[in-house]
Design a protein around this motif. Structure first.
Motif, PDB file in Angstrom:
ATOM      1  N   ALA A 195      11.341   5.951 -10.056  1.00 34.29           N
ATOM      2  CA  ALA A 195      11.548   4.524  -9.803  1.00 34.29           C
ATOM      3  C   ALA A 195      12.821   4.262  -9.012  1.00 34.29           C
ATOM      4  O   ALA A 195      12.863   3.399  -8.137  1.00 34.29           O
ATOM      5  CB  ALA A 195      11.583   3.767 -11.132  1.00 34.29           C
ATOM      6  N   SER A 196      13.887   5.037  -9.295  1.00 32.27           N
ATOM      7  CA  SER A 196      15.149   4.828  -8.572  1.00 32.27           C
ATOM      8  C   SER A 196      15.009   5.174  -7.100  1.00 32.27           C
ATOM      9  O   SER A 196      15.523   4.473  -6.218  1.00 32.27           O
ATOM     10  CB  SER A 196      16.257   5.679  -9.208  1.00 32.27           C
ATOM     11  OG  SER A 196      15.895   7.058  -9.193  1.00 32.27           O
ATOM     12  N   THR A 197      14.308   6.268  -6.826  1.00 30.55           N
ATOM     13  CA  THR A 197      14.088   6.659  -5.417  1.00 30.55           C
ATOM     14  C   THR A 197      13.221   5.636  -4.714  1.00 30.55           C
ATOM     15  O   THR A 197      13.474   5.261  -3.559  1.00 30.55           O
ATOM     16  CB  THR A 197      13.420   8.041  -5.350  1.00 30.55           C
ATOM     17  OG1 THR A 197      14.215   8.996  -6.057  1.00 30.55           O
ATOM     18  CG2 THR A 197      13.248   8.486  -3.910  1.00 30.55           C
ATOM     19  N   LEU A 198      12.191   5.154  -5.389  1.00 28.84           N
ATOM     20  CA  LEU A 198      11.307   4.160  -4.802  1.00 28.84           C
ATOM     21  C   LEU A 198      12.068   2.876  -4.493  1.00 28.84           C
ATOM     22  O   LEU A 198      11.860   2.254  -3.447  1.00 28.84           O
ATOM     23  CB  LEU A 198      10.147   3.876  -5.764  1.00 28.84           C
ATOM     24  CG  LEU A 198       8.920   3.174  -5.168  1.00 28.84           C
ATOM     25  CD1 LEU A 198       8.245   4.060  -4.133  1.00 28.84           C
ATOM     26  CD2 LEU A 198       7.927   2.823  -6.280  1.00 28.84           C
ATOM     27  N   TRP A 249       0.822  -1.203   0.000  1.00 25.75           N
ATOM     28  CA  TRP A 249       0.000   0.000   0.000  1.00 25.75           C
ATOM     29  C   TRP A 249       0.863   1.264   0.000  1.00 25.75           C
ATOM     30  O   TRP A 249       0.480   2.286  -0.589  1.00 25.75           O
ATOM     31  CB  TRP A 249      -0.960   0.010   1.192  1.00 25.75           C
ATOM     32  CG  TRP A 249      -0.289   0.136   2.533  1.00 25.75           C
ATOM     33  CD1 TRP A 249       0.145  -0.869   3.341  1.00 25.75           C
ATOM     34  CD2 TRP A 249       0.013   1.365   3.216  1.00 25.75           C
ATOM     35  NE1 TRP A 249       0.713  -0.363   4.488  1.00 25.75           N
ATOM     36  CE2 TRP A 249       0.633   1.011   4.430  1.00 25.75           C
ATOM     37  CE3 TRP A 249      -0.166   2.707   2.932  1.00 25.75           C
ATOM     38  CZ2 TRP A 249       1.069   1.958   5.372  1.00 25.75           C
ATOM     39  CZ3 TRP A 249       0.258   3.666   3.844  1.00 25.75           C
ATOM     40  CH2 TRP A 249       0.871   3.284   5.056  1.00 25.75           C
ATOM     41  N   VAL A 250       2.050   1.193   0.639  1.00 24.00           N
ATOM     42  CA  VAL A 250       2.959   2.341   0.609  1.00 24.00           C
ATOM     43  C   VAL A 250       3.501   2.534  -0.803  1.00 24.00           C
ATOM     44  O   VAL A 250       3.588   3.660  -1.316  1.00 24.00           O
ATOM     45  CB  VAL A 250       4.114   2.141   1.616  1.00 24.00           C
ATOM     46  CG1 VAL A 250       5.098   3.319   1.524  1.00 24.00           C
ATOM     47  CG2 VAL A 250       3.582   2.010   3.029  1.00 24.00           C
ATOM     48  N   ALA A 251       3.873   1.420  -1.436  1.00 24.63           N
ATOM     49  CA  ALA A 251       4.368   1.500  -2.812  1.00 24.63           C
ATOM     50  C   ALA A 251       3.299   2.056  -3.745  1.00 24.63           C
ATOM     51  O   ALA A 251       3.599   2.837  -4.661  1.00 24.63           O
ATOM     52  CB  ALA A 251       4.823   0.116  -3.276  1.00 24.63           C
ATOM     53  N   ALA A 252       2.042   1.673  -3.505  1.00 17.24           N
ATOM     54  CA  ALA A 252       0.951   2.163  -4.348  1.00 17.24           C
ATOM     55  C   ALA A 252       0.751   3.665  -4.188  1.00 17.24           C
ATOM     56  O   ALA A 252       0.431   4.373  -5.147  1.00 17.24           O
ATOM     57  CB  ALA A 252      -0.339   1.418  -4.005  1.00 17.24           C
ATOM     58  N   VAL A 253       0.978   4.175  -2.968  1.00 13.05           N
ATOM     59  CA  VAL A 253       0.804   5.612  -2.722  1.00 13.05           C
ATOM     60  C   VAL A 253       1.981   6.405  -3.273  1.00 13.05           C
ATOM     61  O   VAL A 253       1.814   7.462  -3.907  1.00 13.05           O
ATOM     62  CB  VAL A 253       0.640   5.869  -1.205  1.00 13.05           C
ATOM     63  CG1 VAL A 253       0.656   7.367  -0.907  1.00 13.05           C
ATOM     64  CG2 VAL A 253      -0.653   5.244  -0.691  1.00 13.05           C
ATOM     65  N   LEU A 254       3.211   5.898  -3.047  1.00 11.09           N
ATOM     66  CA  LEU A 254       4.399   6.654  -3.451  1.00 11.09           C
ATOM     67  C   LEU A 254       4.792   6.441  -4.909  1.00 11.09           C
ATOM     68  O   LEU A 254       5.525   7.251  -5.479  1.00 11.09           O
ATOM     69  CB  LEU A 254       5.585   6.268  -2.552  1.00 11.09           C
ATOM     70  CG  LEU A 254       5.438   6.569  -1.059  1.00 11.09           C
ATOM     71  CD1 LEU A 254       6.688   6.134  -0.304  1.00 11.09           C
ATOM     72  CD2 LEU A 254       5.174   8.053  -0.820  1.00 11.09           C
ATOM     73  N   GLY A 255       4.329   5.337  -5.507  1.00  9.13           N
ATOM     74  CA  GLY A 255       4.712   5.016  -6.871  1.00  9.13           C
ATOM     75  C   GLY A 255       4.445   6.117  -7.867  1.00  9.13           C
ATOM     76  O   GLY A 255       5.341   6.490  -8.655  1.00  9.13           O
ATOM     77  N   PRO A 256       3.239   6.685  -7.887  1.00 11.33           N
ATOM     78  CA  PRO A 256       2.964   7.751  -8.858  1.00 11.33           C
ATOM     79  C   PRO A 256       3.704   9.050  -8.555  1.00 11.33           C
ATOM     80  O   PRO A 256       3.750   9.954  -9.402  1.00 11.33           O
ATOM     81  CB  PRO A 256       1.439   7.954  -8.732  1.00 11.33           C
ATOM     82  CG  PRO A 256       0.932   6.708  -8.061  1.00 11.33           C
ATOM     83  CD  PRO A 256       2.028   6.277  -7.151  1.00 11.33           C
ATOM     84  N   ILE A 257       4.272   9.175  -7.359  1.00 12.70           N
ATOM     85  CA  ILE A 257       4.873  10.447  -6.949  1.00 12.70           C
ATOM     86  C   ILE A 257       6.386  10.444  -7.138  1.00 12.70           C
ATOM     87  O   ILE A 257       6.963  11.418  -7.629  1.00 12.70           O
ATOM     88  CB  ILE A 257       4.537  10.738  -5.466  1.00 12.70           C
ATOM     89  CG1 ILE A 257       3.016  10.744  -5.254  1.00 12.70           C
ATOM     90  CG2 ILE A 257       5.159  12.055  -5.020  1.00 12.70           C
ATOM     91  CD1 ILE A 257       2.607  10.849  -3.807  1.00 12.70           C
TER      92      ILE A 257
END
Length: 598
Positions: free
Chosen positions: A436-439, A425-433
């Motif tokens: 990819a390298s930071t994620l 759920w964290v990846a889903a929230v931060l993914g669009p923001i």
């Protein structure tokens, strides 16, 4: 003055969110761990397995036995003292009233050192009875494995909590009720059973709740007596299994559930709330001055209890003055020295632990003062919906065992962002923001460096600060709330009417008026943080990170001069707590008991 501005809403819900992260979240992780199955689902297997294991069942039984016996013994000690102290005047009452709180200046697990020297098989009592020719073989006063010793030490340490609550409750009773019962021909026992006891039940249950939960979850004292078949020690021994086994989680869940059950029962049982409508004293001169003979008996009652309660303190002091190996099968040490006190301030482990504890306690108290003042202002000076929840969260550490909180913080370090992959759920929230390298850089424990307990290079300092602050927050909040409730709100309104801003009102009006309460709360928070047991024993796994209490435990376990140095450190701890409690008592007076009420 009770205006509900946006800033106050931000303060309220910001504090609720903060306490949710550092208080509720660790508890949730512990509970979740006890019910998580191997495939990631939920199961009752692990919790039920606790009751299937005979050793764990005995551990739970022993913990309940210790808590029940400690609470009952504490009531037997404190009730006569409170009855005499609240209703009578006698020579030396003020001095006895202060000395009866002596047990609070010595952590029970340190007092265990003194009791082992005095009552152990090779201790002073057996040596005395042997010299008098009354026994041929040592008597096991402390019980099988130290069970009786744990109960004795914890009861002698905790009875002041019940005493303070009873004293406050008895001081508020209207003496006319007892007089009416006497005029009606009721005996002293009948008046106590039918009038006094129902009216003081709230205070009695408040003190008993803390005493029961404290003794049920006490870790340090059983460890010092090497009594390991008890739930808190079994949780401590299972700490290293947390990454591979659910048993420590399940055992902690059972202990938390049991403590919570007794806490709730203490709140909802019929008659717990007492009779509030006619319980306040209608006149101040309700104390009766005792005659010479009765006054002597009252002084003897207090003196006897104080003498027995001082036994652990005397034992620790004598152990700290004893030359290594010179207090064995003798009434007193055969040789004395001050070397242990010098070592307690110069030994690398002892000196390092003192520095660490001073740092941790100081930062924790600063955090408590900031959070405590803001929380108290919201609770007392607003009518915001949700302030009752904030009040409950601030008081929750008094009801939640410290062992559970410490275990929860260890569980936090096993979760993202300290370890493991990022939750979906964290990846889903931060993914669009985020790119990819930071994620990706955030995916594998990005904060592992900030807090680690069980790793190869542990760093418990941030969690120790948080744990100390959370555990002692109720002291600061309670004392600040008491000060604000006694402070006229008109003064703040007048300052605002003259154009002063909120920060100016806080700095120039509020803080000076509640300064005594803040100092009292800070003194208690600092001293008890310096001597915090459960968090220190569990979170500090590396010698370089040991606070004072962990250093005392480790030194006591070492051969040679370790026990003597540990006793000297315990004596220094006594002096610290004595000064803190004396200062808090002078500043808070009879309201000191409210600090120890769940």
């Amino acid at each position: 003055m009770r205006s509900n501005s946006i800033g106050k809403y931000i303060s309220l819900y910001g504090l609720i969110g903060l306490l949710g992260i550092v208080l509720v979240y660790p508890i949730w992780l512990t509970v979740r761990g006890g019910f998580t199955s191997v495939d990631g689902g939920y199961t009752l297997y692990h919790v039920l397995d606790v009751f299937r294991d005979e050793n764990l069942r005995w551990g739970l039984f022993n913990a309940l036995l210790i808590a029940t016996a400690t609470t009952l013994l504490s009531i037997l000690i404190s009730m006569p003292l409170a009855m005499v102290g609240a209703r009578h005047e006698f020579p030396g009452k003020a001095l006895f009233g202060a000395l009866v709180l002596i047990p609070l200046i010595l952590p029970p697990f340190v007092g265990a050192i003194g009791v082992r020297h005095l009552l152990g098989r090779s201790g002073s009592l057996n040596a005395l009875l042997s010299d008098l020719g009354l026994i041929d073989a040592p008597i096991d006063v402390l019980g099988d494995g130290g069970l009786f010793g744990v109960i004795i030490v914890e009861a002698l340490h905790l009875y002041p909590i019940i005493y303070l609550n009873l004293l406050a409750a008895l001081s508020n009773l209207d003496p006319a009720l007892d007089e009416a019962g006497r005029d009606a021909g009721a005996s002293a026992w009948t008046r106590f059973r039918r009038i006094t006891l129902p009216l003081v039940r709230p205070g009695l249950f408040a003190g008993c709740t803390i005493t029961f939960i404290w003794s049920f979850t006490e870790l340090g004292t059983p460890l010092m007596f090497e009594f390991r078949q008890v739930t808190p020690v079994q949780i401590f021994d299972g700490l290293k299994q947390m990454e591979t086994s659910a048993e420590p989680f399940a055992l902690t869940v059972v202990m938390l559930s049991t403590a919570t059950l007794f806490y709730v029962l203490g709140r909802v049982l019929p008659g717990v709330k007492g009779v509030a409508s006619s319980a306040k004293a209608s006149r101040a001169d309700s104390s009766v001055r005792l005659g010479p003979v009765a006054g002597i008996f009252a002084a003897l009652l207090f003196g006897t209890v104080i003498g027995i309660a001082s036994m652990p303190h005397v034992g620790v002091i004598l152990a700290s003055l004893s030359v290594e190996g010179q207090w064995y099968q003798s009434i007193l040490p055969r040789a004395f020295t001050l070397h242990n006190y010098a070592e307690a301030l110069s030994h690398p482990l002892a000196l390092g632990s003192i520095r660490i504890s001073l740092f941790l306690a100081s930062i924790a108290v600063l955090l408590d003062l900031v959070v405590g003042v803001i929380a108290a202002r919201v609770i007392v000076r607003t009518t915001l919906r949700g302030r009752g929840l904030l009040d409950a969260l601030c008081m929750l550490p008094l009801a939640v065992p410290g062992l559970v909180m410490a275990f929860g913080y260890v569980a936090m370090t096993l979760e993202w962002p300290f370890q493991g992959a990022m939750p979906g759920w964290v990846a889903a929230v931060l993914g669009p923001i985020l790119p990819a390298s930071t994620l990706a850089s955030l995916d594998d424990g990005p904060l592992r460096w900030a807090a680690d307990i069980l790793g190869a290079n542990p760093n418990p300092i941030p969690l120790l600060i948080v744990a100390y602050a959370v555990r002692r927050l109720p002291y600061v909040v309670r004392s600040t709330v008491a000060g604000l409730e006694q402070t006229p709100v008109d003064l703040e309104e007048a300052a605002q009417g003259l154009g002063a801003g909120r920060m100016t009102v806080l700095r120039r009006v509020v803080l000076p008026l509640v300064a005594a309460n803040l100092v009292a709360g800070a003194l208690l928070a600092f001293s008890f943080s310096m001597l915090e047991v459960s968090d220190s024993l569990i979170l500090a796994q590396r010698e370089g990170d040991y606070p004072i209490t962990k250093a005392i435990y480790v030194l006591f376990e070492r051969l040679g001069d370790g026990p003597g140095i540990a006793s000297a450190m315990g004596t220094w701890a006594m002096l610290l707590l004595a000064c803190a409690l004396a200062g808090a008592s002078l500043l808070l007076g009879k309201k000191l008991g409210a600090v120890f009420r769940a």
